[in-house]
Design an enzyme around this catalytic site. Structure first.
Site, short mmCIF file in Angstrom:
data_model
loop_
_atom_site.label_atom_id
_atom_site.label_comp_id
_atom_site.label_asym_id
_atom_site.label_seq_id
_atom_site.Cartn_x
_atom_site.Cartn_y
_atom_site.Cartn_z
N SER A 3 108.29 -42.33 -57.57
CA SER A 3 107.77 -41.83 -58.29
C SER A 3 106.63 -43.03 -58.62
O SER A 3 107.16 -44.35 -58.62
CB SER A 3 107.77 -41.88 -59.26
OG SER A 3 107.39 -41.05 -60.07
N ARG A 4 105.98 -43.10 -58.54
CA ARG A 4 104.48 -44.12 -59.34
C ARG A 4 104.65 -45.15 -57.96
O ARG A 4 104.10 -46.61 -58.73
CB ARG A 4 104.57 -44.40 -60.74
CG ARG A 4 105.08 -43.79 -61.61
CD ARG A 4 105.48 -44.84 -63.22
NE ARG A 4 105.92 -43.64 -63.83
CZ ARG A 4 104.78 -43.40 -65.04
NH1 ARG A 4 103.65 -43.49 -65.39
NH2 ARG A 4 105.61 -42.32 -66.17
N THR A 5 104.26 -44.57 -57.19
CA THR A 5 103.74 -45.38 -56.02
C THR A 5 102.43 -45.24 -55.87
O THR A 5 101.62 -45.93 -54.86
CB THR A 5 104.76 -45.19 -54.74
OG1 THR A 5 104.83 -44.13 -54.67
CG2 THR A 5 106.23 -46.26 -55.58
N GLY A 6 101.83 -44.37 -56.25
CA GLY A 6 99.98 -44.24 -55.77
C GLY A 6 100.41 -43.09 -54.93
O GLY A 6 98.71 -42.66 -54.32
N LYS A 7 101.13 -42.12 -54.62
CA LYS A 7 101.56 -41.20 -52.88
C LYS A 7 100.86 -39.87 -53.75
O LYS A 7 99.15 -40.26 -52.81
CB LYS A 7 101.71 -40.53 -52.97
CG LYS A 7 103.44 -41.74 -52.96
CD LYS A 7 104.82 -41.24 -51.80
CE LYS A 7 105.47 -40.00 -53.07
NZ LYS A 7 105.76 -40.49 -54.23
N TYR A 34 67.31 0.90 -73.10
CA TYR A 34 65.11 0.49 -73.04
C TYR A 34 64.74 -0.69 -74.04
O TYR A 34 63.82 -1.32 -73.99
CB TYR A 34 64.64 1.81 -73.96
CG TYR A 34 63.47 2.14 -74.20
CD1 TYR A 34 62.39 2.09 -73.07
CD2 TYR A 34 62.90 1.88 -75.53
CE1 TYR A 34 60.89 1.51 -73.73
CE2 TYR A 34 61.08 2.02 -76.14
CZ TYR A 34 60.78 2.05 -75.24
OH TYR A 34 59.46 1.87 -75.82
N HIS A 42 56.16 -4.62 -82.96
CA HIS A 42 56.38 -3.22 -82.90
C HIS A 42 58.06 -3.31 -83.15
O HIS A 42 58.71 -4.50 -82.41
CB HIS A 42 56.43 -2.68 -81.62
CG HIS A 42 55.58 -1.51 -81.69
ND1 HIS A 42 54.26 -2.29 -82.20
CD2 HIS A 42 55.31 -1.06 -81.83
CE1 HIS A 42 53.00 -1.36 -81.96
NE2 HIS A 42 53.54 -0.66 -81.82
N ASP A 82 62.98 -5.91 -72.73
CA ASP A 82 62.04 -6.87 -73.54
C ASP A 82 62.33 -8.72 -73.68
O ASP A 82 62.13 -9.29 -73.94
CB ASP A 82 60.89 -7.51 -74.16
CG ASP A 82 59.29 -6.24 -74.04
OD1 ASP A 82 59.67 -6.16 -72.90
OD2 ASP A 82 59.97 -5.62 -74.85
N HIS A 103 62.09 -2.20 -82.49
CA HIS A 103 63.04 -1.10 -82.51
C HIS A 103 64.49 -1.44 -82.62
O HIS A 103 64.45 -2.41 -82.30
CB HIS A 103 63.10 -1.50 -80.44
CG HIS A 103 61.47 -0.58 -80.20
ND1 HIS A 103 60.88 0.60 -80.41
CD2 HIS A 103 60.65 -0.86 -78.90
CE1 HIS A 103 59.99 1.03 -79.28
NE2 HIS A 103 59.44 -0.02 -79.03
#
Length: 359
Positions: A223-227, A103, A57, A107, A59
């Site tokens: 900076s760039r020391t891996g902290k 409704y 069917h 399905d 719908h």
């Protein structure tokens, strides 16, 4: 007023049922969209359903821009593209488009076209109550789906109380922060001072093993020391960089520790709460309700040298003497002068991980 016996349905929403119809949803949609009507079609939803005897069917819900007066009972007939067969529907005006939509959704084998139109009848949904609407929203799979349900079934609440609804659904469908994955193995940090290693062994652990009042740590270096990469590699944590965001989207009360990175100590809100690993405190937000923080975890503060970054320089200011006395009892201060890793070690680890991800 139509004469007795004359077919006529005038409605904005049509509900069509095609019994024993073996057309595909896609073919049916193509034929319906090609029907010429004086008012535009705005939304079409098609459901293919198999009855207990195996017969298919269809719908179909159609929403028009304005009322469409159908006077030809064969107007919505569909034809088979492969054989000489016509499919004639049962035609009804849909008083509640939400009821029809729900409704034909039952399905799950559905197809949609256009945008569903919400109206007063849809909001009432026949016998639909507000509790039912919100129950359906809670059972939706996501926040966006829940909002769609409320918009359709309770549009008044959606418009008048959207801020509260949106905020509450954030909590109902809370998504925990994605766990951080370090780009380097912990073994690649082979230049970590013993002082840092000792602090980790004493303070970074799950709640069951953690001290009641763990000690925080301030790490200052170039900076760039891996902290940052080192600090983030130690376990589940909250990472707060530049400013503090303690919302549930970012901050987890189940983290083992916090990392506060590159935040000017002059403007660090909750300085003592973080550094002192305080428990059960609140943070007031500008546009929302206070956020409850479980706390009790240590914090790693990362900073560079300089007056707008260094915690040591900040605490050395004359006005902060009392705060400095308190801070030295709740945190250790470490200055690093070289990277926490050997360059060759980091590069080798990075290449290995890239190769593993490509394999």
């Amino acid at each position: 007023m139509p004469r007795s016996g004359r077919f006529s349905i005038k409605a904005k929403n049509y509900f069509l049922t095609y019994p024993k119809c073996d057309l595909t949803k896609e073919n049916a949609l193509s034929q319906i969209t090609n029907l010429q009507t004086p008012t535009n079609k705005l939304f079409i939803k098609i459901c293919r359903e198999l009855h207990e005897n195996g017969e298919p069917h269809l719908h179909i819900l159609i929403q028009f821009e304005g009322k469409y007066n159908c006077t030809n009972q064969r107007f919505f007939d569909l034809v088979s593209p492969t054989r000489s067969a016509h499919f004639h529907p049962n035609i009804q005006g849909a008083k509640s488009s939400s009821d029809v939509k729900s409704y034909i959704d039952k399905d799950g084998d559905v197809l949609e076209w256009g945008t569903f139109q919400i109206d007063g009848r849809s909001a009432r949904g026949g016998q639909q109550t507000a509790n039912d609407a919100y129950a359906k929203a809670i059972n939706a799979g996501s926040k966006s789906q829940a909002l769609d349900v409320i918009k359709e079934l309770a549009p008044r609440d959606y418009v008048l109380h959207f801020h509260n609804i949106n905020s509450n659904l954030d909590k109902v469908f809370q998504v925990p922060p994605a766990p951080y994955v370090s780009p380097f193995l912990s073994s690649s940090f082979d230049q970590v001072p013993d002082e840092l290693e000792h602090w980790v062994s004493e303070n970074v652990m799950d709640a069951a093993a953690r001290p009641w009042r763990p000690v925080s740590i301030v790490i200052e270096g170039d900076s760039r020391t891996g902290k940052t990469t080192w600090a983030r590699s130690l376990g589940p944590h909250n990472y707060l960089c530049g400013h503090l965001d303690l919302s549930q989207k970012v901050y987890s009360n189940n983290a083992w520790y916090n990392v506060i990175d590159d935040v000017d100590p002059h403007y660090l809100k909750h300085f003592k709460e973080f550094m002192g690993a305080q428990r059960d405190w609140q943070s007031n937000t500008k546009y929302g309700k206070p956020i409850q923080i479980k706390g009790g975890i240590p914090t790693i503060f990362l900073c560079n040298p300089g007056p707008q970054s260094s915690f040591k320089e900040y605490l050395d200011e004359e006005k902060n003497q009392a705060l400095k006395n308190w801070a030295t009892k709740n945190a250790i201060f470490v200055t690093i002068h070289q990277p926490l890793f050997a360059d060759t070690n980091q590069n080798t680890t990075s290449h290995r991980q890239e190769e593993a991800s490509e394999a």
